[in-house]
Design a protein around this motif. Structure first.
Motif, PDB file in Angstrom:
ATOM      1  N   GLU A  40      -4.498   0.998  -8.887  1.00  0.00           N
ATOM      2  CA  GLU A  40      -3.784  -0.258  -8.658  1.00  0.00           C
ATOM      3  C   GLU A  40      -2.737  -0.466  -9.747  1.00  0.00           C
ATOM      4  O   GLU A  40      -2.967  -0.141 -10.918  1.00  0.00           O
ATOM      5  CB  GLU A  40      -4.749  -1.450  -8.636  1.00  0.00           C
ATOM      6  CG  GLU A  40      -5.710  -1.448  -7.454  1.00  0.00           C
ATOM      7  CD  GLU A  40      -6.598  -2.687  -7.436  1.00  0.00           C
ATOM      8  OE1 GLU A  40      -6.505  -3.484  -8.393  1.00  0.00           O
ATOM      9  OE2 GLU A  40      -7.354  -2.862  -6.467  1.00  0.00           O
ATOM     10  N   LYS A  74       0.863  -1.176   0.000  1.00  0.00           N
ATOM     11  CA  LYS A  74       0.000   0.000   0.000  1.00  0.00           C
ATOM     12  C   LYS A  74       0.903   1.230   0.000  1.00  0.00           C
ATOM     13  O   LYS A  74       1.663   1.439   0.942  1.00  0.00           O
ATOM     14  CB  LYS A  74      -0.914   0.005   1.222  1.00  0.00           C
ATOM     15  CG  LYS A  74      -1.975  -1.080   1.210  1.00  0.00           C
ATOM     16  CD  LYS A  74      -2.911  -0.953   2.414  1.00  0.00           C
ATOM     17  CE  LYS A  74      -4.020  -1.990   2.348  1.00  0.00           C
ATOM     18  NZ  LYS A  74      -4.972  -1.849   3.506  1.00  0.00           N
ATOM     19  N   GLU A 131      -1.399  -1.110  -4.170  1.00  0.00           N
ATOM     20  CA  GLU A 131      -2.612  -0.316  -4.005  1.00  0.00           C
ATOM     21  C   GLU A 131      -2.207   1.117  -3.661  1.00  0.00           C
ATOM     22  O   GLU A 131      -1.496   1.343  -2.683  1.00  0.00           O
ATOM     23  CB  GLU A 131      -3.494  -0.890  -2.893  1.00  0.00           C
ATOM     24  CG  GLU A 131      -4.756  -0.070  -2.652  1.00  0.00           C
ATOM     25  CD  GLU A 131      -5.567  -0.579  -1.469  1.00  0.00           C
ATOM     26  OE1 GLU A 131      -5.220  -1.659  -0.949  1.00  0.00           O
ATOM     27  OE2 GLU A 131      -6.508   0.121  -1.061  1.00  0.00           O
ATOM     28  N   ARG A 148       1.758  -6.514  -6.265  1.00  0.00           N
ATOM     29  CA  ARG A 148       0.503  -5.779  -6.470  1.00  0.00           C
ATOM     30  C   ARG A 148       0.489  -4.578  -5.522  1.00  0.00           C
ATOM     31  O   ARG A 148       0.661  -4.716  -4.312  1.00  0.00           O
ATOM     32  CB  ARG A 148      -0.693  -6.695  -6.225  1.00  0.00           C
ATOM     33  CG  ARG A 148      -0.614  -7.980  -7.056  1.00  0.00           C
ATOM     34  CD  ARG A 148      -1.942  -8.681  -7.208  1.00  0.00           C
ATOM     35  NE  ARG A 148      -1.792  -9.947  -7.913  1.00  0.00           N
ATOM     36  CZ  ARG A 148      -1.675 -10.074  -9.228  1.00  0.00           C
ATOM     37  NH1 ARG A 148      -1.673  -8.986  -9.989  1.00  0.00           N
ATOM     38  NH2 ARG A 148      -1.552 -11.277  -9.780  1.00  0.00           N
ATOM     39  N   SER A 154       0.097  -3.542 -11.094  1.00  0.00           N
ATOM     40  CA  SER A 154       0.560  -4.923 -10.989  1.00  0.00           C
ATOM     41  C   SER A 154       1.870  -5.065 -11.765  1.00  0.00           C
ATOM     42  O   SER A 154       1.955  -4.700 -12.945  1.00  0.00           O
ATOM     43  CB  SER A 154      -0.493  -5.882 -11.553  1.00  0.00           C
ATOM     44  OG  SER A 154      -0.076  -7.221 -11.407  1.00  0.00           O
TER      45      SER A 154
END
Length: 438
Positions: free
Chosen positions: A207, A141, A231, A229, A209
């Motif tokens: 987001e 995050k 966020e 990944r 990836s």
């Protein structure tokens, strides 16, 4: 090594072999020899007879053979030719794990007359393993207002190979925001850090990836991948900061389970949920997870199991402090185990001759070795026998002793002696081991 007694009603002589030394205490060196791992059985390593300057028949007539610790027969000696061959396919990772160089110690024993030659075989690594990530999918995050150049440590990949065949660098899939740097730990392992190169905008791209690739140094290199990944979250202006970047702690190996190792502390100037901190180990090894535990609220780190200086000298682990907004700070704990004199000396009899003939001076009665896994003075030893016996204890090569008759013996005067070998270490308190020979 398994020690077996041989009983023969016609010949009352018992020889127990673990490591046999020359009756005169002499020992010579052979090699070092080397072989690449995974080499097939029967591979020629060297001609031992030629290295020893012996003829073809001498190897056989002198009863030459290979002995090795723990009775693992990785090598075989062809006494007819003097050739030293691989006895089974060698897997360097199974034999030595991460240790480098990988060395197998063995001895070439001549029984007639009794003589031993120390030797070693070095098993060289080949690139037969690919990097593997313990976390195949990582989640981050990252606040949208994170400054350019901020870095985020990622989980490293593991590779059972060593040296240049281990993980050498990391790369990230093409993208407009991040690059990856390969960093070095103090233990030599390499880990990736994700670096922000372009500002994030949550409204534009909430987001992201990415594919993280670990490559080893083989030719061609082997690789492993993991998904990252990300966020993008709203503003949390400050990440937690630890009071110390490195906590260096010493703990005695006899500390009980539950002992407090250290209390780490981080602070965050943000208020509310963004200023609330929780603590956790960052990518701990399996051994760390079994040995230490961290209180997520207080930062107290305690022992989950007892530590052993003879098994592991030190532990290193990163601790992550994460606030309620997902920002984190990192520090490193270096825990060094302090040796305690908790191991008594060990006596291993390599050769024992009984009965011994009367009226023969300077008979070698026994050959034995002394070991103590403790360090420093705790591992230093002294050996002795009773003063009132016609025997003499002579030091031989390192940690080996021979027990010999000090004068000619008379069976009619005395047919049996009980000899106690006493070995004492120099630690505090001193530990003692006694071994009896009849």
């Amino acid at each position: 090594m398994e020690i077996g007694w041989m009983h023969n009603p016609r010949q009352r002589q018992v020889l127990v072999f673990f490591v046999l030394l020359s009756m005169y205490g002499a020992s010579a060196e052979l090699g070092p020899y080397s072989v690449v791992e995974e080499t097939e059985r029967g591979f020629f390593v060297a001609n031992v007879g030629k290295d020893l300057g012996l003829g073809l028949t001498e190897m056989s007539t002198r009863g030459a053979r290979i002995i090795s610790q723990w009775n693992k027969e990785h090598l075989q000696l062809k006494v007819q030719t003097g050739d030293l061959l691989i006895n089974d396919k060698l897997d360097r990772e199974k034999l030595c794990g991460p240790s480098e160089p990988c060395i197998l110690h063995f001895q070439v024993l001549m029984e007639k007359p009794l003589e031993i030659f120390q030797a070693e075989l070095r098993v060289k690594d080949i690139n037969d393993h690919s990097p593997v990530f313990t976390e195949r999918e990582m989640f981050l995050k990252i606040p949208e207002n994170s400054p350019i150049g901020i870095s985020f440590p990622l989980s490293n990949a593991l590779d059972l190979d060593v040296g240049s065949n281990n993980v050498q660098n990391y790369k990230i899939s093409p993208n407009s925001h991040f690059r990856v740097l390969t960093q070095n730990r103090s233990d030599g392992r390499k880990y990736p850090e994700l670096v922000l190169d372009k500002e994030l905008d949550r409204e534009e791209e909430p987001e992201i990836s990415l594919t993280l690739t670990a490559l080893d140094g083989g030719s061609p290199p082997r690789y492993g991948t993991a998904q990252v990944r990300i966020e993008v979250v709203d503003t949390n202006d400050n990440a937690p900061e630890f009071e110390q970047s490195l906590y260096k702690v010493h703990i005695p190996e006899d500390s009980p389970v539950g002992s407090l190792v250290v209390t780490v502390s981080a602070s965050d100037v943000d208020s509310g949920v963004y200023g609330k901190i929780s603590y956790a180990f960052f990518q701990p090894s399996e051994d760390i997870s079994k040995t230490l535990e961290v209180n997520p609220m207080t930062g107290e780190i305690r022992l989950r199991k007892k530590v052993d200086f003879e098994t592991v000298l030190s532990y290193e682990v990163d601790i992550k402090a994460t606030d309620g907004g997902g920002l984190s700070g990192k520090c490193t704990l270096l825990l060094q185990v302090v040796d305690v004199n908790d191991n008594p000396p060990e006596v291993t009899v390599s050769a024992l001759t009984t009965p011994i003939p009367e009226n023969s001076p300077d008979i070698v009665v026994a050959v034995f070795s002394v070991s103590d896994p403790d360090s420093g003075d705790n591992g230093k030893t002294s050996s002795s026998i009773q003063d009132d016996l016609p025997f003499l204890l002579k030091p031989s090569v390192k940690n080996f002793y021979t027990l010999v008759t000090q004068k000619t013996l008379d069976r009619e005067e005395r047919a049996e002696y009980n000899i106690t070998i006493t070995v004492t270490d120099m630690g505090t308190p001193r530990l003692k081991t006694e071994h009896n020979i009849t």
